[in-house]
Enzyme design. Sequence first.
Site, PDB file in Angstrom:
ATOM      1  N   ASP A 171     -13.451  34.125 -35.450  1.00  0.00           N
ATOM      2  CA  ASP A 171     -12.679  32.895 -35.622  1.00  0.00           C
ATOM      3  C   ASP A 171     -13.325  31.738 -34.875  1.00  0.00           C
ATOM      4  OD1 ASP A 171     -10.097  31.665 -36.635  1.00  0.00           O
ATOM      5  OD2 ASP A 171     -10.106  31.096 -34.507  1.00  0.00           O
TER       6      ASP A 171
ATOM      7  N   GLY B 294     -10.484  27.254 -37.442  1.00  0.00           N
ATOM      8  CA  GLY B 294     -11.588  27.476 -38.364  1.00  0.00           C
ATOM      9  C   GLY B 294     -11.212  27.356 -39.821  1.00  0.00           C
ATOM     10  N   LEU B 295     -10.201  28.096 -40.246  1.00  0.00           N
ATOM     11  CA  LEU B 295      -9.831  28.114 -41.647  1.00  0.00           C
ATOM     12  C   LEU B 295      -9.317  26.749 -42.086  1.00  0.00           C
ATOM     13  CD1 LEU B 295      -9.684  29.916 -44.086  1.00  0.00           C
ATOM     14  CD2 LEU B 295      -7.351  30.528 -43.430  1.00  0.00           C
TER      15      LEU B 295
ATOM     16  N   ASP C 229       0.808  -1.214   0.000  1.00  0.00           N
ATOM     17  CA  ASP C 229       0.000   0.000   0.000  1.00  0.00           C
ATOM     18  C   ASP C 229       0.846   1.271   0.000  1.00  0.00           C
ATOM     19  OD1 ASP C 229      -1.925  -1.899   0.155  1.00  0.00           O
ATOM     20  OD2 ASP C 229      -2.955  -1.104   1.904  1.00  0.00           O
TER      21      ASP C 229
HETATM   22  S1  SF4 Z   1      -2.146  -7.060  -2.435  1.00  0.00           S
HETATM   23 FE1  SF4 Z   1      -3.508  -5.297  -2.462  1.00  0.00          FE
HETATM   24  S2  SF4 Z   1      -3.891  -4.869  -0.295  1.00  0.00           S
HETATM   25 FE2  SF4 Z   1      -2.086  -6.177  -0.402  1.00  0.00          FE
HETATM   26  S3  SF4 Z   1      -0.342  -4.814  -0.406  1.00  0.00           S
HETATM   27 FE3  SF4 Z   1      -0.839  -5.247  -2.532  1.00  0.00          FE
HETATM   28  S4  SF4 Z   1      -2.215  -3.574  -3.097  1.00  0.00           S
HETATM   29 FE4  SF4 Z   1      -2.154  -3.608  -0.869  1.00  0.00          FE
END
Ligand code: SF4
Lengths: 424, 514
Positions: free
Chosen positions: B280, B415-416, B36
Amino acid sequence: MSGASAVAAPLKPAQEILRQRGQREVFCGLTGIVWLHRKIQDAFFLVVGSRTCAHLIQSAAGVMIFAEPRFATAIIDERDLAGLADMNDELDREVQKLLARRPDIRTLFLVGSCPSEVIKLDLSRAAERLSAQFMPNVQVLNYSGSGIETTFTQGEDACLATLVEQMPHAGDKESLLVVGALADIVEDQFRDLFNGMGIDTVEFLPARKARELPAVGNKTRYLLAQPFLTETAMALDKRGAVRLKAPFPLGEQGTTAWLQAAADEWKVPQKTFDAVTGPGRNRARKGLVEYQEQLEGKKIFFFPDSQLEIPLARFLATELGMTLTEVGTPYLHREHLAEELAALPDGVQLSEGQDVDLQIDRCWEAEPDVVVCGLGLANPFEAQGMTTKWSIELLFTPVHGYEQAADCAELFARPLRRRQALAF
Amino acid sequence: MKLTLWTYEGPPHVGAMRVATAMKDVHYVLHAPQGDTYADLLFTMIERRDERPPVTYTTFQARDLGADTAQLFQDAVQNAYERFKPKAMIVGASCTAELIQDDPGGLSEALNLPIPVIPLELPSYQRKENWGAAETFYYITKGLAAEPASTDVENLRPSCNLLGPTALGFRHRDDVHELTTLMHLLGVDVNVVAPWEATPDDVRRIPEADFNVVMYPEIADTTARWLKRTFNQPFTETVPIGVGATRRFIEEVATLTGIDPSAALAAGASRLPWYSRSIDSTYLTGKRVFIFGDASHVIAAARIAKEEMAFNVVGIGTYSREFARDVRALAREWDIEALITDDYLEVEEAVQALQPELVLGTQMERHIAKRLGIGCAVISAPVHVQDHPAAYSPQMGFEGANTIFDTWVHPLMMGLEEHLLGMFSEDFEFHNDARPSHLGGGARKAADEPAVVAEMADAVDGVSWTSDAEKTLSRIPFFVRGKARRNTETFAREKGIATITTETLYDAKAHFGR
Ligand code: SF4
């Protein structure tokens, strides 16, 4: 000077390894999907996880190049958790929909995540069940890329270990198996080199198609091309294959010693070996000269990330004259890395695992010229005047083999050149 | 379970990170596995932040699960407090930690730290990033805001707070600057901007202002409503994106404060109205536009598109379910479809079906549009690194309107140039697969062609094309080709024509006009 002898120095006593337990700043094994789905062209990777998992892969992939990539996340929601929906039924339904929409899929990997593991969702049974349903069109396999079990490159290890179980029996057929995802162009180069030495049956794992896996048996000899393949090696050993001990094919010397391990096993005459490898070795050496000028004596610090740290450190120290300060790795496999460890210069601080805050303190004390670290740390370091190389690029750029030795060096030299070139 | 390829929003704890990272002297301890930590790179890479987000992750592993993850969490909180010395902390769980139920709130309270420690309850399996940001901002404000000192001498000048800007928002940095300038012009003091660069002490002072500006309802609405209930602070309803909206916003502020808005209205004239009226821009008339993003940006963009650019808004949609009602209401008013989804494939389908000439969206729509060979401008998060520009590029206020005019017109033909293309469809430079010349790149590759569109169209109700008609169609410049095809097929169906000839094509053209 023979490259092989430079690396095959006698084993030194075990280096002191610093192990700390704190915040780890490393991706989880799901990240491997980002390159595996490009490599294995008939496979689809279905993560069974949370929104976080989906967001991780998306963020690691960086830019969306493909409208519909060959990976996705089946996001577990509160209904699943509250038991309002049977999770296995839900999974089956999503898989069914997916396979109906993507008839090009021949192999489906169910990839476990932290949430799926904590709630003990049995993906191996799900894979069996779904395989029974969809074979022969689609084989369904599973592995874990969860962050509680795997770091970053260990996801590839888990994936390949699963594939090993699917490899057909080779019987008495001799073969050389190169293990670990490599860029296609690098595979081609290695195959040519081995063929040139007279080793005819050279196979690669992962194969470009998961339904056309090479065979394995007692006569299979394998070379690890990547240093993070613990489980895969165990699975191959179980199938009777034998690992050829070698350093990793990074740099001219590493590549030579790696090729030599196979040549020795196949009793390739030294003259043949020299003739086949000579041109590549020369090109690699020549290519490295300008980088020796740029990198010699420069100090480098590695944060743990891909497990490539030790082989890279060895290459940068022995072939480019860089000075190693700390070399961190998320996990150190002493046996697979024996040749690498032996070739490291004295006085290197090795560390395994991480307490990122303490490691950042040590990094400042070490005053390196280049820091190799993840994307989360790189810009903050740069902003404070440190030069960095972000490590994920090492997985996305072909760095193995002779023709890529200079490219690998360039990855470390460019940030330094850039800092010099800028007028502020 | 729901299959997801690309997500518009991250999990709710990423929303919490956006708040914590925007603030100063706040630290967030997140009970989460190592993977994470990827979220750090959103801030350091995509937004190019020069500091690590103020977040400590416990990074528990499988082997800790049997042992003591609670202790691990407490150690992480204690260490983070000692190392970073924040003035307030927030603590919470990511999706995985939510499952192991360690109670971050209770565990951190037991540590008796001498600073406020605010626990977050962000259900990861129900909610998403923006909601997480809104809740976090609300919890922090609720946890810190203090009753204003009543002994204060009445300030002569009215004052406001600017609420909602966070890290990783779409142009939040520049919007804050633009609105601060606008407030000064109006003679209103800015008391606190939050979460953007606010300290816990700043948050304590929020109730001292006369009213709140809700810059981004997705993030500040919950907090503003609580402040109104608790401290009787009114808040603004208009999001000042676009010339009309900025004017309405100024009037709203004038009503709230009793000041005269005429100076601000006059002084802050945008160039958009004149640019849009200048000849324009005639070619912009009736351009088909599809708009998708967070609800506030979509609603603002839709009004600009229709009222200030004279585009034809053919579809709008949002991934913000919390604010879907507002988007639906606008769609109903204009008699178009509102697409409420966070499924990227559904959005792609809608774009293919509607065949707009311009897509206004997020980074996702940028990719959809690129694949289909349609021009696109980005109007809403999530965005990539290139949409965090170095240049001052607000969306809000009169300067924001200038930025919007420029960025929306850029992907379209001049435009043109459009005329020349129509006249010389086979000229080697102006051939009908040419891209806008100022975007470079020459011909569009066949691979970029919306082949799916063609296939879909072919299959529609058995209406088929003669090869002559197809050839004529291919002479029509690509940016109107889709529309011509669709109009012709609709025309054919209405008239019961099974085979479309060149004649039918021209009949349809006469029928629909341009
Ligand atoms: S598997 Fe999913 S929840 Fe686990 S560390 Fe990886 S991203 Fe995070």
